[in-house]
Every structure is written in structure tokens, then in C-alpha cells.
Scaffold this motif. Structure first.
Motif, PDB file in Angstrom:
ATOM      1  N   CYS A 231      -8.127 -42.370  21.437  1.00 39.42           N
ATOM      2  CA  CYS A 231      -9.459 -42.097  20.987  1.00 39.42           C
ATOM      3  C   CYS A 231     -10.380 -42.394  22.262  1.00 39.42           C
ATOM      4  CB  CYS A 231      -9.767 -42.438  19.741  1.00 39.42           C
ATOM      5  SG  CYS A 231     -11.562 -42.172  19.330  1.00 39.42           S
ATOM      6  N   SER A 232     -11.013 -41.285  22.844  1.00 42.56           N
ATOM      7  CA  SER A 232     -12.022 -41.596  23.773  1.00 42.56           C
ATOM      8  C   SER A 232     -13.382 -41.791  23.389  1.00 42.56           C
ATOM      9  CB  SER A 232     -12.099 -40.605  24.874  1.00 42.56           C
ATOM     10  OG  SER A 232     -12.445 -39.368  24.136  1.00 42.56           O
ATOM     11  N   THR A 233     -13.684 -41.827  22.132  1.00 42.22           N
ATOM     12  CA  THR A 233     -14.988 -42.240  21.961  1.00 42.22           C
ATOM     13  C   THR A 233     -15.085 -43.588  21.094  1.00 42.22           C
ATOM     14  OG1 THR A 233     -14.636 -41.172  19.608  1.00 42.22           O
ATOM     15  CG2 THR A 233     -15.459 -39.610  21.280  1.00 42.22           C
ATOM     16  N   ASN A 234     -13.928 -44.327  20.792  1.00 37.86           N
ATOM     17  CA  ASN A 234     -13.733 -45.329  20.038  1.00 37.86           C
ATOM     18  C   ASN A 234     -14.221 -45.273  18.629  1.00 37.86           C
ATOM     19  OD1 ASN A 234     -13.032 -47.148  22.115  1.00 37.86           O
ATOM     20  ND2 ASN A 234     -15.152 -47.508  22.805  1.00 37.86           N
ATOM     21  N   ALA A 235     -14.167 -44.054  18.098  1.00 38.58           N
ATOM     22  CA  ALA A 235     -14.224 -44.191  16.686  1.00 38.58           C
ATOM     23  C   ALA A 235     -12.809 -44.721  16.129  1.00 38.58           C
ATOM     24  CB  ALA A 235     -14.507 -42.609  16.008  1.00 38.58           C
ATOM     25  N   LYS A 236     -11.677 -44.535  16.620  1.00 34.10           N
ATOM     26  CA  LYS A 236     -10.507 -45.062  16.237  1.00 34.10           C
ATOM     27  C   LYS A 236     -10.534 -46.649  16.340  1.00 34.10           C
ATOM     28  CE  LYS A 236      -6.317 -43.676  17.105  1.00 34.10           C
ATOM     29  NZ  LYS A 236      -5.186 -43.522  18.263  1.00 34.10           N
ATOM     30  N   GLN A 237     -10.219 -47.159  15.029  1.00 34.94           N
ATOM     31  CA  GLN A 237     -10.448 -48.762  14.840  1.00 34.94           C
ATOM     32  C   GLN A 237      -8.945 -49.465  15.359  1.00 34.94           C
ATOM     33  OE1 GLN A 237     -13.681 -50.167  13.892  1.00 34.94           O
ATOM     34  NE2 GLN A 237     -13.825 -48.145  14.936  1.00 34.94           N
TER      35      GLN A 237
END
Length: 547
Positions: A231-237
Motif C-alpha cells: 500500500c503506497s498510501t499507508n492506509a493498510k495497517q
């Protein structure tokens, strides 16, 4: 990240990459190799990363090692399936057996954060009865833990990851509401929901470890669909953005590009530290305790490669079970075409779930399974077309023109434990001179029956959703578990219920390799819950002077 940076450790000189800032750094405590740290942890994924954070927060000195690089997602991840293969463990392995496993992105990771960096974020709890499958359901093995205790640790992990899920979940005992609202279901998930209702099965939005609203420095998911490629936005935890920052803040050190090759055994059955390769040389870190958290292939490989005169068959292997009872999970799929445009790549790849057959025991095979909607990216879809349908050339091109009109489902099933499925050492060696793993796997008859039943159910769902041109992906697997199983008896297990090896009181295992059974759901939530439990058990043992 340049080629130089990908081959040069970034976590050094008192700092580590800040995963929330392009080019940013965060302070990091460093320990001398001659300083006997409380815990040296091998692996920084769902098991090792979680444990490193909690032990450091409890005041223990911790050094965590990872064979892969330390990425900053905002600058290092691309919307490109091929480029993102850098996240996978692609070192040479030998596979055999009647059903050889395909190794790579579907079941391993090689970077700080481990495979959580590219996992599909599915966050499901084990069915309570699956912790006592032998006693209650008559197959597999019992876990030496109680589901009620695990339920409390699941609560903790779901809060830590800010799981996005439905207000109420239709299977299992009552639980708190998920911290964040569910993600909107794409057309593929909606088709599965229609199909489930046609088949008389309940369905729900999938609980996912990616935020649906802002959380700290993580923005909400933008539904771009590249979740399985980082995930390139860091929404993934992932562990990279949740547990690793917590570990660093609490005083742990992370050593990236550090391949651990052997755990050293000293006198009295105690380990004294570990040998690791970093920056072109072998080094040694002293430690009071060593935790192996390399997952179901690298954990037994390390224990077996650590054989010495006092442990000729490998560390923790007096039972002969290190590397035995390897389990994978069936991941077969069924796909079909819809008249309406689906654009199934939009959003996280899995947005609808049915645990009907994970909780229903009215079937003629052991084990349970979960059904999930599936939205593969284009290169993944090409691979399915080539592998499942044997398409090539103009036939493949014609099939790809229908990409935006496809829907699909997949199963995550409970692969049964068999002593014949194993990880052993081959004679061949890798770039470090270490013997590589030989992975032997064959489906059991129970596995085959589960797979056949699940594909019939998925086909029925897609037919109920009015899909056409339906075809089956007959072979696929994903998560791996077992090979260092936990138990109450040192004769039939490798570690005790706390993850402590029976043979060496200061050697621990904390990852999916300790699972006695796989359950019918993805393992990441349970691995993290077990890591929190292990941290609490270590703290309690230390308080009593029993560490």
C-alpha cells in the motif's frame, strides 16, 4: 529506493526510516553486539514485529532482525505488479510431493513487516471450536489455549489495527463493534452477496486491516486496489506501519538486510545468541533469549540449520517434529462473466465474506472453510487464465478484453495436519552458504473433499448472481502454518503453550509455525493475537523469576 539502498541497511547510525515521511527518519536505539540484550527476534512480521513492540513497551531490551529491506511505502511502492515482487521471499526453495506448493507472494515476504506488507488485510477470528478441533470435532489437534482467552487478545489486535468491519458480525460469539466502518462493497462483492442469498448463506462486508477513515498518520483507503502489492498510501495497517513504529518508539532496534543463519547453543541447553549476515560479513549478537519468528518455512529451516554436537538433529527437535505437520490453506477459485461492467479491481481485493461452511458441520469432510469475493489485478488475472484455462496467444488476448466484466470468488480452507507434509534441508545451499529448504506437500483426502465441496458452492453462488462463462481454478494455495507446533506434551510438540521451546528454556517461537491446525480463516489476526499473549506470558514469567 535505489538499487544501492535496497542492498544497504537503512536502519543504522541511531536512526531508522520513517514510514510516514518521504526521505524521513526516526530515532532508533542501538545495541552493541557484545551487549547481551534481553531478546533477539528473528523476523519482523505478524509474529516478530508484534512481539518486538510489546516486549519493548514492557521494558525489555530488543533487537529484531529481518532478511529484507526497510521500505518507506510513500516513496518505495509503485502501482506496478512486477516491480512490487521485491516484497516477496523469492530465494531458491525445492518443492516436491504429490501437490508441490508454489512459493512466493502468496505465502511469504522478505522485508521489514514481513508478508503483512503485501497481505490482503483479511482479519478474521478463529471459530472457537477450532481451538479444540480434536476434542469437539474429531479431527486435527487441540490447541493448548482457550478460545475465551484468545477472544480478549483478538479485541486488542482489532483495536491496534483499527479494523474496518460491519457493525455486527453474523458468525461466532458476540464481540465488540469493529473500530471503523466497513469499506463499500464493489461490484464483485455485491455479486457474491446476491449469490450467497441465492444459496441460502449469510454474508457480510469483510473485516479488513485498512482504515476507512483517517487514523493517526494513515489516510483512509482510496480504493486503488494494489493492496496485495504494498500500500503506497499507508492506509493498510501492516506490521510495518503499526507495530514497527511502536517498537522503535519504545526503544527496540531493527536491523534490516540481516539474514540470520544460526542460533548458537551454549552450555546447559541455553542459547547464547545468533549469527547473522549483514553488510558482507557474518556477525554475532549476544542475547539472553532468542525468538524465532520466520514463519512456517524459515523458522524450521533456521532451527535445523542450527544443529550442533549437543543438538545433532537441530535445535528444539528432541520430538523430531521440527519441520513436520506443514499446513497450507486451499485457495481455489471460481470466476464468471457479468453483462454489466464490474471493474472488480476497484477497492481492496476482498470485500465480501461468508463463513457459512466454517461454522456449519453438516458436511462429509473434516475442517471448515470461508468464501470470499475476489478482484485480481491484471497480471494476476493473466496468470489465472494461463494456469487454470491454459489460454495463450489470441485466445488469451480475447479473454483479457472481458477483464472489466468479470467477478470471482475464492476459498480459504482448513488444510489438515499431516506428518508427511514437511520442511527439511536440501543439500543445495543459498548465497549465504546455508542449506535451503525442501518443502514436501500432498493434499489429504479430507482436503480434496473440502476443495470439491467449496468449488461447487462458489459455482452455485456465481450462477445465482447470473454470471456466465463460469470456470474453475482447480489449484491454488496461500497461507502456511505448522512445522513447530505447540502443545502440552514435549513428546508431541516443539513449543509449550507460551511459545517456549521444550528443549531450550530461552529459545522461543512466535509465528504461524506454532499452529497445531490452520482453522478455516486467514491466520494473520491469530498470529498477532498469539504474539500479544506470548508477550504477556513472558512478562509474567519474568516477574516470577522464571524467565
Amino acid at each position: 529506493m535505489s538499487d544501492f539502498e535496497a542492498s544497504t541497511p537503512l536502519a543504522r547510525d541511531g536512526r531508522a526510516p520513517n514510514v510516514f515521511r518521504e526521505g524521513g527518519w526516526t530515532p532508533m536505539r542501538q545495541y552493541s553486539e557484545t551487549e547481551e540484550v534481553d531478546f533477539a527476534i528473528v523476523g519482523t512480521g505478524a509474529g516478530g514485529g508484534t512481539l518486538a513492540a510489546r516486549l519493548a513497551e514492557k521494558g525489555f531490551s530488543v533487537v529484531a532482525f529481518d532478511a529484507g529491506p526497510f521500505f518507506r511505502p510513500l516513496e518505495d511502492f509503485a502501482s506496478d505488479e512486477e516491480s512490487q515482487s521485491k516484497l516477496y521471499w523469492l530465494d531458491e526453495r525445492i518443492v516436491d510431493g504429490a501437490d508441490p506448493l508454489v512459493m512466493g507472494g502468496n505465502n511469504s515476504g522478505k522485508c521489514v513487516g514481513g508478508s503483512t506488507v503485501h497481505f490482503a488485510m483479511v482479519s478474521l477470528r478463529f471459530r472457537p471450536e477450532h481451538f479444540k478441533a480434536r476434542t469437539l470435532l474429531g479431527y486435527g489437534a487441540d490447541w493448548p489455549v482457550d478460545w475465551r482467552e484468545m477472544w480478549g487478545y483478538y479485541d486488542q489486535v482489532e483495536r491496534a489495527l483499527s479494523i474496518s468491519g460491519p457493525l455486527s458480525y453474523p458468525w461466532g460469539p458476540a464481540r465488540p463493534a469493529y473500530p471503523y466502518r466497513p469499506h463499500p462493497m464493489n461490484a464483485c462483492a455485491q455479486a457474491m452477496a446476491v449469490g450467497c442469498e441465492h444459496m441460502g448463506m449469510k454474508w457480510a462486508p469483510m473485516p479488513l486491516a485498512t482504515v476507512s477513515a483517517p487514523r493517526g498518520e494513515s489516510p483512509p483507503c482510496v480504493q486503488r486496489g494494489f493492496c496485495r502489492f504494498g500500500c503506497s498510501t499507508n492506509a493498510k495497517q501492516s506490521a510495518l506501519v503499526v507495530w514497527i513504529p511502536r517498537a522503535l518508539k519504545a526503544g527496540a532496534e531493527v536491523r534490516d538486510l540481516a539474514m540470520v543463519g544460526r542460533v548458537e547453543l551454549g552450555s546447559g541447553g541455553q542459547v547464547t545468541g545468533l549469527h547473522y549476515h549483514r553488510e558482507g560479513a557474518w556477525r554475532f549478537q549476544k542475547a539472553k533469549n532468542v525468538v524465532v519468528a520466520g514463519y512456517a518455512i524459515e523458522t524450521p529451516r533456521l532451527l535445523l540449520n542450527s544443529a550442533c554436537p549437543d543438538a545433532p538433529d537441530g535445535l528444539a527437535n528432541s520430538s523430531g517434529l521440527v519441520g513436520k505437520y506443514l499446513m497450507t490453506q486451499p485457495n481455489q477459485g471460481v470466476f464468471g462473466r457479468t453483462k454489466e461492467e464490474s471493474r472488480w479491481y476497484k477497492g481492496p481485493p476482498i470485500l465480501c465474506v461468508s463463513e457459512h461452511w466454517n461454522y456449519c458441520d453438516d458436511k462429509n469432510f473434516p475442517g471448515g472453510y470461508t468464501l470470499m469475493s475476489q478482484g485480481p489485478m491484471p497480471q494476476e488475472w493473466v496468470n489465472i487464465q494461463v494456469g487454470a484455462r491454459k489460454l495463450w496467444g489470441s485466445d488469451l488476448r480475447h479473454a483479457m478484453l472481458d477483464y472489466n466484466h468479470m467477478v470471482g470468488m475464492k476459498v480459504v480452507g482448513e488444510g489438515l495436519p499431516s506428518v508427511h507434509n514437511s520442511v527439511t534441508l536440501a543439500d543445495e545451499v543459498d548465497q549465504y552458504g546455508l542449506r535451503i529448504p525442501r518443502i514436501t506437500y500432498s493434499w489429504t483426502e479430507g482436503d480434496k473433499a473440502l476443495i470439491a465441496h467449496s468449488m461447487d458452492q462458489m459455482q452455485g453462488c456465481l450462477e445465482g448472481a447470473n454470471a456466465t462463462d463460469i470456470f474453475r481454478q482447480e489449484q491454488d494455495t496461500n497461507h502456511l502454518n505448522g512445522t513447530a507446533r505447540m502443545g502440552d506434551d514435549p513428546r508431541t510438540s516443539v513449543v509449550n503453550p507460551d511459545g517456549r521451546t521444550w528443549d531450550h528454556p530461552n529459545l522461543w517461537v512466535c509465528d504461524g509455525s506454532t499452529f497445531p491446525t490452520t482453522g478455516g480463516v486467514n491466520p494473520s489476526l491469530t498470529i498477532q493475537a498469539m504474539a500479544l499473549r506470548t508477550a504477556d506470558r513472558i512478562e509474567a514469567l519474568a516477574a516470577r523469576g522464571e524467565l
